[in-house]
Design an enzyme around this catalytic site. Structure first.
Site, PDB file in Angstrom:
ATOM      1  N   ASP A 125       0.938   7.319  -5.052  1.00 52.38           N
ATOM      2  CA  ASP A 125       0.936   6.751  -6.842  1.00 52.38           C
ATOM      3  C   ASP A 125       0.971   8.019  -7.456  1.00 52.38           C
ATOM      4  OD1 ASP A 125       2.601   4.999  -9.145  1.00 52.38           O
ATOM      5  OD2 ASP A 125       1.619   3.336  -7.845  1.00 52.38           O
ATOM      6  N   ASP A 164       2.164  11.342  -9.284  1.00 53.39           N
ATOM      7  CA  ASP A 164       2.521  11.521 -11.221  1.00 53.39           C
ATOM      8  C   ASP A 164       1.492  12.453 -11.665  1.00 53.39           C
ATOM      9  OD1 ASP A 164       4.384   8.838 -11.822  1.00 53.39           O
ATOM     10  OD2 ASP A 164       2.913   7.906 -12.730  1.00 53.39           O
ATOM     11  N   ASP A 178      -9.591  12.283  -3.669  1.00 53.50           N
ATOM     12  CA  ASP A 178     -10.344  12.699  -4.733  1.00 53.50           C
ATOM     13  C   ASP A 178      -9.834  14.261  -5.498  1.00 53.50           C
ATOM     14  OD1 ASP A 178     -11.931  12.196  -2.769  1.00 53.50           O
ATOM     15  OD2 ASP A 178     -13.424  11.866  -4.147  1.00 53.50           O
ATOM     16  N   TYR A 181       0.177  -2.155  -1.290  1.00 52.00           N
ATOM     17  CA  TYR A 181       0.666  -2.160  -2.310  1.00 52.00           C
ATOM     18  C   TYR A 181       1.812  -3.768  -1.832  1.00 52.00           C
ATOM     19  CZ  TYR A 181       0.460   0.880  -5.393  1.00 52.00           C
ATOM     20  OH  TYR A 181      -0.076   1.902  -6.524  1.00 52.00           O
ATOM     21  N   LYS A 235      -8.514   9.176   2.467  1.00 47.33           N
ATOM     22  CA  LYS A 235      -9.939   9.276   1.796  1.00 47.33           C
ATOM     23  C   LYS A 235     -10.571   8.693   3.304  1.00 47.33           C
ATOM     24  CE  LYS A 235     -12.237   8.765  -1.729  1.00 47.33           C
ATOM     25  NZ  LYS A 235     -13.332   9.296  -2.350  1.00 47.33           N
TER      26      LYS A 235
END
Ligand code: NAD
Length: 367
Positions: free
Chosen positions: A251, A255, A227, A143, A194
């Site tokens: 993020d 959530d 993942d 970001y 990852k």
């Protein structure tokens, strides 16, 4: 003598002021019990500030936030400010606060209160008793990484670039936060990245392992691909205690984890900065994860629990008053056990109350 802590209230827009009104009542209860003393201040933020000052975050407000022991933030934004310039939009205030206060660690608990286990989209036995904490790196990664932007190529097509970037120190400091918090809880950290396809993931894994080996060998550490972590969160979330991860994966995973537990009106969060070497103090901003809910603003319908639990997090992390925080959390649990509900968590056979009605019940339960 009881220490006096300075608290800055930034209620913001929409339901922000409504839920923060109930938080103030809980702050008064803490004071009346002689458990802590607070020096309270308040300012405008977001659209409310834009309307008066032409900016969502004034310099005076920023100075107050920098000076406060903790900031309690409501919510910002709404359709009223849809047309304001990009850098003046209400949400820009929150980004500025995070940046200027150096809040690099975002803590999101996902706790399933027994009374609400049937509101989850997962089976009650999968979420019942769930208590996990996601620690998300908040000021680095894709970001913020440079270069970024969209360029037009010779053939008229366009090319967009974002850069995922992490340094040793950025990873080590968030890892330290996660390990230290795990020691106060279940003593387990899962680090999600990852490393199989991203070099930043390789660095992340190595640096988290380094901090573990050199400073926190007593904490159980596992590495998990992000993942797979997303999958495990819906398959068997109770295997986790603390999950530490980067800005982007955090993020998404936070959530996902939050929604395991039901309504957005229930979920608190904390954003923490580095501990000052001299004073030992750590900057903190505490806020419900929900937004300004323009659809119900001004109707005394909003659930104030997320905001009240955010104050409980401030007591625990900024003021070292975990016992008082625990009493507030228990009072919320007791009110829900008694079948008291705001509209967002309403179930058949329960008693519907307003925002202030929920505040009344929580205060009654606190005694
Ligand atoms: P939202 O969280 O405001 O609302 C989503 C839905 O959840 C709405 O139906 C709302 O009524 C409901 N809801 C939210 N909080 C509730 C509560 N405490 N009690 C009962 N119901 C609740 O998200 P949105 O609608 O996507 O965004 C509205 C505005 O808020 C936008 O301007 C957005 O940018 C802003 N926003 C701000 C923040 C923040 O200040 N941190 C976070 C998210 C969104």
């Amino acid at each position: 003598m009881t220490t006096t802590f300075s608290l800055l209230f930034l209620p913001g827009d929409g339901i922000g002021p409504e839920v923060m009104r109930e938080v103030k009542r809980v702050v008064s209860w803490v004071e009346a019990q002689g458990l802590a003393r607070f020096r309270l201040d308040e300012d405008l933020v977001g659209g409310a500030s834009f309307d008066v000052h032409g900016t969502p975050a004034t310099e005076a407000m920023m100075q107050k936030a920098l000076a406060a022991d903790a900031v309690l933030f409501g919510a910002v934004g709404g359709p009223k400010w849809a047309g304001v310039p990009y850098d003046k939009r209400p949400e820009a205030a929150l980004l500025r606060l995070r940046k200027d206060l150096g809040l690099f660690a975002n803590l999101r608990p996902a706790l399933c209160l027994d009374a609400l286990k049937d509101s989850s989209s997962l089976k009650p036995e999968i979420v019942s008793g769930l208590d996990i904490l996601i620690v998300r790196e908040l000021t680095g990664g894709v970001y913020f990484g440079e270069p970024r932007g969209i360029t037009t190529l010779g053939d008229g097509s366009r090319r967009a670039v974002d850069t995922q970037l992490y340094t040793t120190e950025e990873v080590r400091r968030i890892a330290r936060v996660a390990f230290a918090l795990a020691r106060q809880r279940g003593n387990k950290v899962a680090s999600a990245e990852k490393h199989n396809v991203m070099t930043s993931g390789v660095l992340w894994k190595e640096e988290v392992s380094f901090v573990h080996r050199t400073e926190f060998a007593d904490v159980e550490l596992s590495h998990i691909l992000a993942d797979n972590c997303a999958m495990q969160l819906v398959r068997n979330p109770k295997q986790f205690d603390v999950i530490v991860t980067d800005n982007l994966f955090g993020d998404i995973l936070s959530d996902e984890a939050a929604m395991l537990t039901g309504s957005i009106g229930m979920l608190p969060s904390a954003s923490l900065g580095a501990r000052d070497a001299g004073t030992g103090k750590m900057r903190g901003l505490y806020e419900p994860i929900h937004g300004s809910a323009p659809d119900i603003a001004g109707e005394n319908k909003a659930n104030p629990i997320a905001a009240i639990l955010s104050f409980a997090m401030a007591l625990r992390y900024s003021f070292d008053l975990g016992t008082v925080a625990g009493r507030i959390e228990a009072a919320v649990g007791a009110v829900l056990d008694a079948g008291i509900r705001t509209g967002d968590i309403m179930q058949a056979g329960k008693t519907l109350v307003s925002t202030s009605g929920m505040g009344d019940q929580i205060l009654k339960s606190l005694g």
